[in-house]
Design a protein around this motif. Structure first.
Motif: not given
Length: 119
Positions: A80-91, A105-119
């Motif tokens: 059911x994945x639809x790339x156009x619906x990616x939203x709600x990014x969190x770091x 680095x500008x997004x604050x993504x470091x070693x073992x960071x959690x990047x999350x999103x919704x669709x």
């Protein structure tokens, strides 16, 4: 500090070590990955991917490369994945609005960071 999810809220919980003296280096510490790092990715609310996945990514990668080369192929495992619906990014629990050119680095993504999103 461990975390507990209560509804949509993430709450810190104290953790008590039963055996004191954890005196050996982590087997997943940054220095073992050279110019790479581990990044956890979580698709919030997706039953197909119920837990975060961990990927090795270059520290100097930009956001567009990461989405194209890592997140999209992984998420495409869900029919059911639809790339156009990616939203709600969190770091690491902080909302971000990334552009393709943004560096980790500008997004604050470091070693073992959690990047999350919704669709």
């Amino acid at each position: 500090m461990a975390h507990e999810r209560t509804g949509e809220e993430l709450t810190a919980m104290p953790v008590i070590a039963l055996k004191p003296g954890y005196d050996f280096p982590s087997r997943s510490r940054q220095e073992l990955y050279g110019t790479d790092q581990l990044v956890h990715v979580m698709w919030k609310g997706n039953a197909f991917f119920a837990a975060p996945a961990t990927f090795r990514a270059a520290q100097d990668a930009n956001w567009g490369e990461f989405v194209r080369d890592v997140i999209t192929p992984w998420a495409a495992g869900d029919p059911d994945f639809d790339q156009s619906t990616l939203r709600g990014w969190n770091v690491d629990g902080v909302a971000v609005t990334p552009t393709d050119q943004d560096s980790f680095q500008s997004l604050g993504i470091g070693h073992k960071s959690l990047v999350s999103f919704e669709t």
